[in-house]
Design a protein around this motif. Structure first.
Motif, PDB file in Angstrom:
ATOM      1  N   VAL A   1       0.841  -1.205   0.000  1.00 34.21           N
ATOM      2  CA  VAL A   1       0.000   0.000   0.000  1.00 34.21           C
ATOM      3  C   VAL A   1       0.876   1.255   0.000  1.00 34.21           C
ATOM      4  CG1 VAL A   1      -1.656   1.351   1.336  1.00 34.21           C
ATOM      5  CG2 VAL A   1      -2.013  -1.099   1.039  1.00 34.21           C
ATOM      6  N   LEU A   2       1.906   1.263   0.837  1.00 34.62           N
ATOM      7  CA  LEU A   2       2.817   2.412   0.861  1.00 34.62           C
ATOM      8  C   LEU A   2       3.481   2.609  -0.499  1.00 34.62           C
ATOM      9  CD1 LEU A   2       4.601   2.090   4.328  1.00 34.62           C
ATOM     10  CD2 LEU A   2       2.964   3.847   3.631  1.00 34.62           C
ATOM     11  N   ALA A   3       3.869   1.511  -1.145  1.00 38.03           N
ATOM     12  CA  ALA A   3       4.510   1.623  -2.460  1.00 38.03           C
ATOM     13  C   ALA A   3       3.550   2.216  -3.489  1.00 38.03           C
ATOM     14  CB  ALA A   3       5.004   0.256  -2.913  1.00 38.03           C
ATOM     15  N   ALA A   4       2.292   1.805  -3.447  1.00 36.16           N
ATOM     16  CA  ALA A   4       1.309   2.359  -4.379  1.00 36.16           C
ATOM     17  C   ALA A   4       1.098   3.847  -4.118  1.00 36.16           C
ATOM     18  CB  ALA A   4      -0.005   1.600  -4.268  1.00 36.16           C
ATOM     19  N   LEU A   5       0.996   4.236  -2.856  1.00 36.78           N
ATOM     20  CA  LEU A   5       0.830   5.656  -2.529  1.00 36.78           C
ATOM     21  C   LEU A   5       2.041   6.468  -2.975  1.00 36.78           C
ATOM     22  CD1 LEU A   5      -0.770   5.476   1.041  1.00 36.78           C
ATOM     23  CD2 LEU A   5      -1.853   6.386  -1.027  1.00 36.78           C
ATOM     24  N   GLU A   6       3.220   5.929  -2.740  1.00 34.42           N
ATOM     25  CA  GLU A   6       4.438   6.651  -3.108  1.00 34.42           C
ATOM     26  C   GLU A   6       4.604   6.772  -4.619  1.00 34.42           C
ATOM     27  OE1 GLU A   6       7.380   4.403  -1.056  1.00 34.42           O
ATOM     28  OE2 GLU A   6       6.823   5.196   0.917  1.00 34.42           O
ATOM     29  N   ALA A   7       3.990   5.859  -5.375  1.00 33.02           N
ATOM     30  CA  ALA A   7       4.096   5.895  -6.829  1.00 33.02           C
ATOM     31  C   ALA A   7       3.128   6.879  -7.474  1.00 33.02           C
ATOM     32  CB  ALA A   7       3.852   4.495  -7.405  1.00 33.02           C
TER      33      ALA A   7
ATOM     34  N   PRO B   1       1.494  10.207  -8.858  1.00 33.54           N
ATOM     35  CA  PRO B   1       2.133  11.408  -9.385  1.00 33.54           C
ATOM     36  C   PRO B   1       1.643  12.694  -8.727  1.00 33.54           C
ATOM     37  CG  PRO B   1       0.399  10.719 -10.864  1.00 33.54           C
ATOM     38  CD  PRO B   1       0.474   9.671  -9.778  1.00 33.54           C
ATOM     39  N   CYS B   2       0.757  12.576  -7.734  1.00 37.41           N
ATOM     40  CA  CYS B   2       0.221  13.758  -7.058  1.00 37.41           C
ATOM     41  C   CYS B   2      -0.041  13.412  -5.601  1.00 37.41           C
ATOM     42  CB  CYS B   2      -1.069  14.224  -7.730  1.00 37.41           C
ATOM     43  SG  CYS B   2      -2.384  12.979  -7.730  1.00 37.41           S
ATOM     44  N   PRO B   3      -0.146  14.421  -4.719  1.00 37.06           N
ATOM     45  CA  PRO B   3      -0.447  14.138  -3.312  1.00 37.06           C
ATOM     46  C   PRO B   3      -1.808  13.460  -3.186  1.00 37.06           C
ATOM     47  CG  PRO B   3       0.353  16.387  -3.575  1.00 37.06           C
ATOM     48  CD  PRO B   3       0.098  15.859  -4.959  1.00 37.06           C
ATOM     49  N   PRO B   4      -1.937  12.486  -2.274  1.00 39.14           N
ATOM     50  CA  PRO B   4      -3.187  11.731  -2.177  1.00 39.14           C
ATOM     51  C   PRO B   4      -4.302  12.448  -1.436  1.00 39.14           C
ATOM     52  CG  PRO B   4      -1.577  10.851  -0.641  1.00 39.14           C
ATOM     53  CD  PRO B   4      -0.859  11.888  -1.447  1.00 39.14           C
ATOM     54  N   GLY B   5      -3.979  13.440  -0.604  1.00 38.02           N
ATOM     55  CA  GLY B   5      -5.019  14.059   0.206  1.00 38.02           C
ATOM     56  C   GLY B   5      -5.506  13.098   1.272  1.00 38.02           C
TER      57      GLY B   5
ATOM     58  N   GLY C   1      -6.184  -0.295  13.613  1.00 40.95           N
ATOM     59  CA  GLY C   1      -6.332  -1.016  12.362  1.00 40.95           C
ATOM     60  C   GLY C   1      -5.537  -0.377  11.237  1.00 40.95           C
ATOM     61  N   LEU C   2      -5.744  -0.872  10.013  1.00 45.24           N
ATOM     62  CA  LEU C   2      -4.968  -0.432   8.858  1.00 45.24           C
ATOM     63  C   LEU C   2      -5.026   1.083   8.675  1.00 45.24           C
ATOM     64  CD1 LEU C   2      -3.380  -0.928   6.211  1.00 45.24           C
ATOM     65  CD2 LEU C   2      -5.602  -1.260   5.086  1.00 45.24           C
ATOM     66  N   ALA C   3      -6.217   1.689   8.803  1.00 42.08           N
ATOM     67  CA  ALA C   3      -6.345   3.127   8.554  1.00 42.08           C
ATOM     68  C   ALA C   3      -5.504   3.923   9.548  1.00 42.08           C
ATOM     69  CB  ALA C   3      -7.806   3.545   8.630  1.00 42.08           C
ATOM     70  N   SER C   4      -5.482   3.510  10.805  1.00 41.16           N
ATOM     71  CA  SER C   4      -4.664   4.208  11.799  1.00 41.16           C
ATOM     72  C   SER C   4      -3.180   3.971  11.538  1.00 41.16           C
ATOM     73  CB  SER C   4      -5.029   3.729  13.205  1.00 41.16           C
ATOM     74  OG  SER C   4      -6.374   4.031  13.511  1.00 41.16           O
ATOM     75  N   HIS C   5      -2.823   2.741  11.247  1.00 40.30           N
ATOM     76  CA  HIS C   5      -1.428   2.376  10.987  1.00 40.30           C
ATOM     77  C   HIS C   5      -0.890   3.172   9.796  1.00 40.30           C
ATOM     78  CE1 HIS C   5       1.463  -1.301  11.380  1.00 40.30           C
ATOM     79  NE2 HIS C   5       2.131  -0.240  10.954  1.00 40.30           N
ATOM     80  N   LEU C   6      -1.661   3.200   8.720  1.00 38.40           N
ATOM     81  CA  LEU C   6      -1.238   3.911   7.517  1.00 38.40           C
ATOM     82  C   LEU C   6      -1.156   5.414   7.772  1.00 38.40           C
ATOM     83  CD1 LEU C   6      -0.545   3.381   4.522  1.00 38.40           C
ATOM     84  CD2 LEU C   6      -2.964   3.815   4.004  1.00 38.40           C
ATOM     85  N   GLY C   7      -2.106   5.944   8.526  1.00 39.39           N
ATOM     86  CA  GLY C   7      -2.093   7.365   8.825  1.00 39.39           C
ATOM     87  C   GLY C   7      -0.871   7.784   9.620  1.00 39.39           C
TER      88      GLY C   7
ATOM     89  N   LEU D   1       2.057   6.258   9.761  1.00 38.16           N
ATOM     90  CA  LEU D   1       3.279   6.111   8.958  1.00 38.16           C
ATOM     91  C   LEU D   1       3.427   7.207   7.904  1.00 38.16           C
ATOM     92  CD1 LEU D   1       3.527   2.247   8.386  1.00 38.16           C
ATOM     93  CD2 LEU D   1       4.742   3.647  10.051  1.00 38.16           C
ATOM     94  N   THR D   2       2.307   7.672   7.340  1.00 38.01           N
ATOM     95  CA  THR D   2       2.371   8.654   6.268  1.00 38.01           C
ATOM     96  C   THR D   2       2.137  10.085   6.733  1.00 38.01           C
ATOM     97  OG1 THR D   2       0.010   8.443   5.761  1.00 38.01           O
ATOM     98  CG2 THR D   2       1.534   6.961   4.598  1.00 38.01           C
ATOM     99  N   GLY D   3       1.498  10.251   7.890  1.00 40.65           N
ATOM    100  CA  GLY D   3       1.106  11.575   8.350  1.00 40.65           C
ATOM    101  C   GLY D   3      -0.148  12.101   7.689  1.00 40.65           C
ATOM    102  N   LEU D   4      -0.781  11.302   6.832  1.00 40.36           N
ATOM    103  CA  LEU D   4      -1.970  11.739   6.104  1.00 40.36           C
ATOM    104  C   LEU D   4      -3.238  11.526   6.932  1.00 40.36           C
ATOM    105  CD1 LEU D   4      -1.078  10.089   2.684  1.00 40.36           C
ATOM    106  CD2 LEU D   4      -1.050  12.552   3.172  1.00 40.36           C
ATOM    107  N   PRO D   5      -4.272  12.344   6.708  1.00 42.79           N
ATOM    108  CA  PRO D   5      -5.569  12.042   7.322  1.00 42.79           C
ATOM    109  C   PRO D   5      -6.146  10.778   6.704  1.00 42.79           C
ATOM    110  CG  PRO D   5      -5.762  13.890   5.797  1.00 42.79           C
ATOM    111  CD  PRO D   5      -4.307  13.571   5.896  1.00 42.79           C
ATOM    112  N   THR D   6      -6.660   9.895   7.532  1.00 40.97           N
ATOM    113  CA  THR D   6      -7.162   8.604   7.055  1.00 40.97           C
ATOM    114  C   THR D   6      -8.447   8.230   7.773  1.00 40.97           C
ATOM    115  OG1 THR D   6      -5.835   7.410   8.693  1.00 40.97           O
ATOM    116  CG2 THR D   6      -4.858   7.708   6.510  1.00 40.97           C
ATOM    117  N   LEU D   7      -9.240   7.412   7.121  1.00 43.57           N
ATOM    118  CA  LEU D   7     -10.414   6.817   7.746  1.00 43.57           C
ATOM    119  C   LEU D   7     -10.612   5.427   7.178  1.00 43.57           C
ATOM    120  CD1 LEU D   7     -13.280   6.874   5.794  1.00 43.57           C
ATOM    121  CD2 LEU D   7     -12.722   9.294   5.941  1.00 43.57           C
TER     122      LEU D   7
END
Length: 252
Positions: free
Chosen positions: A99-105, A107-111, A127-133, A135-141
């Motif tokens: 998932v991190l690799a897909a986000l990093e690939a 071409p624009c910020p994901p928001g 869970g995944l949404a908290s873990h991903l948030g 690690l990335t610093g992005l808002p997640t749900l």
């Protein structure tokens, strides 16, 4: 589209004990006092994964939508080896590297990032949404298809009705009716997002179907990426071989 290699971190947890220790450490960094972006503004990205356990392959997709029109802005996929065995409550450790690799690939910020799964609605509140948030610093749900181990009263029949998703007396999320008289989805905060705003985003992203468009588009894309990985690339490897870990991206 030029593939990039998906690397599983060298220190990635290999045991349940270590994975739970990582959850405990990272959970302390979840931010719960920010509202998150207003619905219908900026960009919103759906992420999802698909597995081929027989071949030990996981594919992840990230699909960026314009939050107002829900038009696809960009998308990316990543394919790699499954990074952790199946253990309920630890599924994020199977999914996060790709998932991190897909986000990093992208071409624009994901928001804002919308996960097909759980955030605080998780036995360990991570869970995944908290873990991903974290690690990335992005808002997640997280928007899940079932209530996992939690309880809820069925929301009223009209679209937009909600009811608390409960762990005992604790509200860990909400059941949200996205279509009249259709089974609700289960929304929980991931990171840098209020629960009320997470529910509002879910409704804004689901104008016609039970699941939000972010999830629908990412689900279709990761399944397609997995099928491509399973059959190989003609001319480069034998049919049926699984290609090496990689990611692809395109802007719409």
């Amino acid at each position: 589209m030029t593939p990039v290699t998906v690397q599983i971190p060298a220190d990635w947890p290999a045991t349940e004990e270590r994975a739970r220790a990582v959850q405990d450490e990272l959970r302390a960094h979840v931010v719960l006092d920010e509202p998150g972006p207003p619905p219908g503004t900026g960009r919103v990205t759906g992420v999802d994964v698909a597995y081929d356990d027989e071949r030990d392959v996981v594919a992840a997709a990230a699909v960026v939508l314009d939050a107002e029109s829900l038009a696809v802005v960009a998308e990316a996929t990543a394919v790699g080896r499954i990074s952790f065995p199946y253990v309920p409550g630890l599924l994020a450790f199977r999914e996060i590297p790709t998932v991190l690799a897909a986000l990093e690939a992208l071409p624009c910020p994901p928001g804002l990032v919308v996960c097909d799964g759980y955030g605080l609605a998780h036995p360990r509140r991570f869970g995944l949404a908290s873990h991903l948030g974290v690690l990335t610093g992005l808002p997640t749900l997280g928007v899940a298809k079932n209530p996992f181990t939690f309880t809820y009263d069925d929301p009223d029949a009209p679209r937009g009705s909600t009811s608390p998703l409960l762990a005992g007396a604790e509200e860990v999320g909400r059941a949200v009716r996205t279509r009249d008289a259709v089974k609700p989805v289960f929304v929980s905060v991931g990171h840098r997002m209020s629960l009320g705003n997470a529910c509002a985003h879910t409704l804004a992203l689901a104008p016609a179907y039970r699941l939000p468009e972010t999830t629908r588009r990412a689900d279709a894309l990761c399944r397609a990426a997995l099928r491509t990985a399973a059959r190989g690339v003609p001319g480069e490897r034998a049919p049926g071989d699984v290609p090496g870990p990689g990611a692809s991206t395109r802007t719409i």
